[in-house]
Design a protein around this motif. Structure first.
Motif: not given
Lengths: 113, 112
Positions: B78-84, B16-22
């Protein structure tokens, strides 16, 4: 859907053996690639083929050769396997005019003992 | 020589948290940039691509990436991460001859 299949998911070979890894794609793609994937190094290109019987060396071709006798099939050959060739091998294919959009197979994890 | 740097080897985020990969690249010309994802036991799948035009590109599975020329970056979000979404993510730059140069990858773990 494009499908890229690789002949084995897991393979164990002995040092000095000749090893063949096979890759087949079913979407008439002109380009085919062999990569090696190692932790911390990402994917590194071994060889590339843009047409039948045509090949080009990638970044790490030493110890490898390839064969492409038919458009759908691209083989990677380890002439004399060594322990430092233990790795995950990924095959990919793409259309000639969309070469960067590559479709990958599931990989072959090769262990050389 | 062209290269791609992914500074984070592992990232853990809560579902549910946001994600940023650099992703940072080094390439002399205008780059073609890509993000690929590798789920456990599978090959890589193309998430999104940047060739030119709008610097914010949308991809599959709700991912987006922004090209910033001044920073030589192409970060994935991604604004909201899913377990998948737990997988390994690879940034790549397209070079001459339809070839890709990949970064080392970032492993994403999602905690519930």
């Amino acid at each position: 859907d494009v499908k890229v299949t690789q002949s084995s998911r897991y393979l164990v070979k002995r040092t000095g053996e000749k090893v063949f890894l096979e890759c087949v794609q079913d979407m008439d793609h002109e380009n085919m690639f062999w990569y090696r994937q190692d932790p911390g190094l990402g994917l590194r290109l071994i060889y590339f083929s843009y047409d039948v019987k045509m090949k080009e060396k990638g970044d790490i071709p030493e110890g490898y050769s390839v064969s492409r006798e038919k458009k759908e099939r691209f083989s990677l050959i380890l002439e004399s396997a060594s322990t430092n060739q233990t790795s995950m091998y990924l095959c990919a294919s793409s259309l000639s005019d969309r070469g960067y959009e590559q479709y990958f197979g599931p990989g072959t994890r090769l262990t050389v003992t | 020589a062209q290269s791609v740097t992914q500074p984070d080897i592992h990232i853990t985020v809560s579902e549910g948290a946001s994600l940023e990969l650099r992703c940072n690249y080094s390439y002399g010309a205008t780059p073609y940039l890509f993000w690929y994802v590798q789920s456990p036991g599978q090959g890589l799948q193309l998430l999104l691509k940047y060739f030119s035009g709008d610097t914010l590109v949308q991809g599959i599975k709700g991912f987006e990436a922004e090209f910033k020329r001044s920073q030589s970056s192409f970060n994935l979000r991604k604004p909201s991460v899913h377990w998948s979404d737990a997988a390994e993510y690879f940034c790549a730059v397209g070079v001459r001859g339809n070839k890709l140069v990949f970064g080392a990858g970032t492993i994403l773990r999602v905690k519930s």
